[in-house]
Scaffold this active site. Structure first.
Site, PDB file in Angstrom:
ATOM      1  N   GLY A  74       0.637  -1.293  -0.117  1.00  0.00           N
ATOM      2  CA  GLY A  74       0.026   0.238  -0.051  1.00  0.00           C
ATOM      3  C   GLY A  74       0.914   1.289   0.002  1.00  0.00           C
ATOM      4  CB  SER A  93      -6.002   4.526   3.807  1.00  0.00           C
ATOM      5  OG  SER A  93      -4.566   4.425   3.661  1.00  0.00           O
ATOM      6  CB  SER A  94      -3.236   7.307   7.574  1.00  0.00           C
ATOM      7  OG  SER A  94      -2.350   6.485   7.804  1.00  0.00           O
ATOM      8  CD  GLU A 137       0.018  -1.471  12.568  1.00  0.00           C
ATOM      9  OE1 GLU A 137       0.770  -0.445  12.399  1.00  0.00           O
ATOM     10  OE2 GLU A 137      -0.114   0.543  11.492  1.00  0.00           O
ATOM     11  NE  ARG A 194      -4.654  -6.671   7.532  1.00  0.00           N
ATOM     12  CZ  ARG A 194      -3.998  -6.029   8.039  1.00  0.00           C
ATOM     13  NH1 ARG A 194      -3.706  -5.116   8.586  1.00  0.00           N
ATOM     14  NH2 ARG A 194      -2.543  -6.052   7.140  1.00  0.00           N
ATOM     15  NE  ARG A 201       0.655  -5.846  10.007  1.00  0.00           N
ATOM     16  CZ  ARG A 201       2.509  -5.432  10.230  1.00  0.00           C
ATOM     17  NH1 ARG A 201       2.617  -6.462  11.351  1.00  0.00           N
ATOM     18  NH2 ARG A 201       2.176  -4.588   9.879  1.00  0.00           N
ATOM     19  CE  LYS A 209       2.003  -5.858   3.355  1.00  0.00           C
ATOM     20  NZ  LYS A 209       1.707  -4.997   1.812  1.00  0.00           N
TER      21      LYS A 209
END
EC number: 2.5.1.19
Length: 424
Positions: free
Chosen positions: A95, A166-167, A314, A345, A386, A411
């Protein structure tokens, strides 16, 4: 990377684990440092850089634009040069590459084509691309694959974005803003921005490079960030350990009743992973600093928690795995935005933890978990590192957990499976 079977039998902790671990560097810090080095006024060095797929893709992207990025050693050197277009950028599953590179690619003369892995075509980037159009960049497309056509400069100015997904939408524009003719004034319009510590990280690193930034912490307003046009001083960064990658290792102490120390944990940091200290303490762990780093000792029984993880989404997969093993109920809230990460997720965690017997209810913005006996089975990862972390955490406490595609952890952590197995 060590070859591992797929699916991978997750090791089971049959006794308290006692380990000291040294983690690779932070992906978030490494990729921000590389971007800033590429637009700086002279050469920089990124020391203790994370060597992983995401950072390799960032180095390759910046090299294709014209910067000389030498990744041969532990410390990576970056020598900036005028950006040239007519290149292709592979964002893979990163990302940060998909979102951070387009704003600086707008400074090229020529065409820059972006594409990546199939899973990335569902991840949002349209807000960044729409913002770039508003700042004077010609962009074809609103999702992967897309193309930028640069003229060598970017006008810049004021732009309104909805960064509720998303930040990184905010960080992407701020990282490039000092090189725009008018700088950049980014205004968020939407529900609260998630993962604000990542924007704090961006702002702090910009200031280290001498960039003038006005942000919420300095009177800019809760939804506004401004970067003034001007020089970007070259800076040598020393990358901290990736604290979010510490989650499975500290969780191993929690589920085994053992002790794990993560070396070189910073006493002050902008990394979201630092929230693990407070979360694990709430779950009953003993948490404290030593001369070596951060030490966590697990309890006899894990306690459930009621947490708003909006700023640290996250961490949700690892925390959810721990909650599935707790002896009291848990409620995880404020994380609707993690539906737009490498996979949805929330849906994935509900399905995979439920498949192992967890009593889990998926909510629009989180998960409810109640104590239930867990058993073995196949835990899918959806090409999401994750999710793999969540699988190995449960596997450390439950016999017979098989983690599909554990190699996706590369990753951000090369040879994670081999390193993890060595702790048992």
């Amino acid at each position: 990377m060590t070859s591992v079977p797929d699916p991978w039998p997750a090791p089971r902790a049959t006794s308290p684990v006692d380990a000291v671990v040294t983690l690779p560097g932070s992906k978030s810090l490494t990729n921000r440092a590389l971007v800033l080095a590429a637009v700086a006024d002279g050469p920089s060095v990124v020391r203790r850089a994370l060597r992983s797929r995401d950072t390799a893709l960032m180095a390759a992207a910046l090299t294709s634009l014209g910067s000389a990025v030498d990744t041969a050693g532990e410390d990576w050197s970056v020598t900036p040069a005028p950006f040239a277009g007519d290149v292709a950028v592979d964002v893979g599953l990163a990302g940060t590459v998909m979102r951070f590179v387009p704003p600086i690619a707008g400074l090229t003369r020529g065409t820059v084509a972006f594409d990546g892995d199939a899973h990335m075509r569902n991840r949002p980037v349209g807000e960044v691309l729409t913002a770039l159009r508003g700042l004077g960049v010609q962009v074809d497309g609103d999702a992967l694959p897309f193309t930028l056509r640069g003229s060598g400069t970017v006008r810049g100015g004021t732009v309104v974005v909805d960064a509720s997904a998303s930040s990184q939408f905010i960080s992407a524009l701020l990282l490039a803003g000092a090189r725009y003719e008018q700088g950049v004034d980014v205004r968020h319009d939407g529900t609260p921005v998630p993962s604000l510590p990542h924007i704090d990280m961006t702002v702090a690193m910009l200031r280290q490079h001498g960039v003038e930034v006005d942000d919420p912490g300095s009177g800019g307003g809760a939804n506004r960030w401004t970067v003034a046009p001007g020089p970007v001083r070259p800076v040598d960064h020393v990358i901290e350990p990736d604290l979010s990658n510490a989650a499975p290792f500290l969780a191993l102490a929690a589920v085994s009743g053992g002790t794990v120390t993560v070396r070189d944990w910073p006493r002050a940091t902008t990394q979201a992973g630092d929230a693990l200290r407070g979360i694990l303490a709430q779950m009953g762990c003993e948490v404290g600093f030593t001369d070596a780093g951060l030490r966590v000792t697990g309890p006899d029984e894990l306690q459930g928690v009621d947490l708003d993880l909006h700023d640290v989404g996250e961490l949700a997969p690892a925390v959810a795995a721990l909650c599935a093993l707790a002896t009291t109920p848990s409620h995880l809230r404020g994380i609707a935005h993690i539906r737009h990460h490498e996979t949805d997720r929330l849906a994935a965690l509900a399905k995979e933890l439920g498949g192992l017997g967890a009593d889990v209810v998926e909510r629009p913005d989180g998960l409810d978990l109640r104590p239930a006996p867990l058993g073995g089975g196949l835990f899918h990862t959806y090409a999401d590192h994750r999710m793999a972390h969540a699988g190995v955490i449960v596997g450390a406490a439950v016999d017979g957990v098989l983690v599909e595609n554990v190699a996706t952890t590369g990753k951000t952590f090369p040879d994670f499976a081999g390193f993890w197995s060595g702790l048992f």
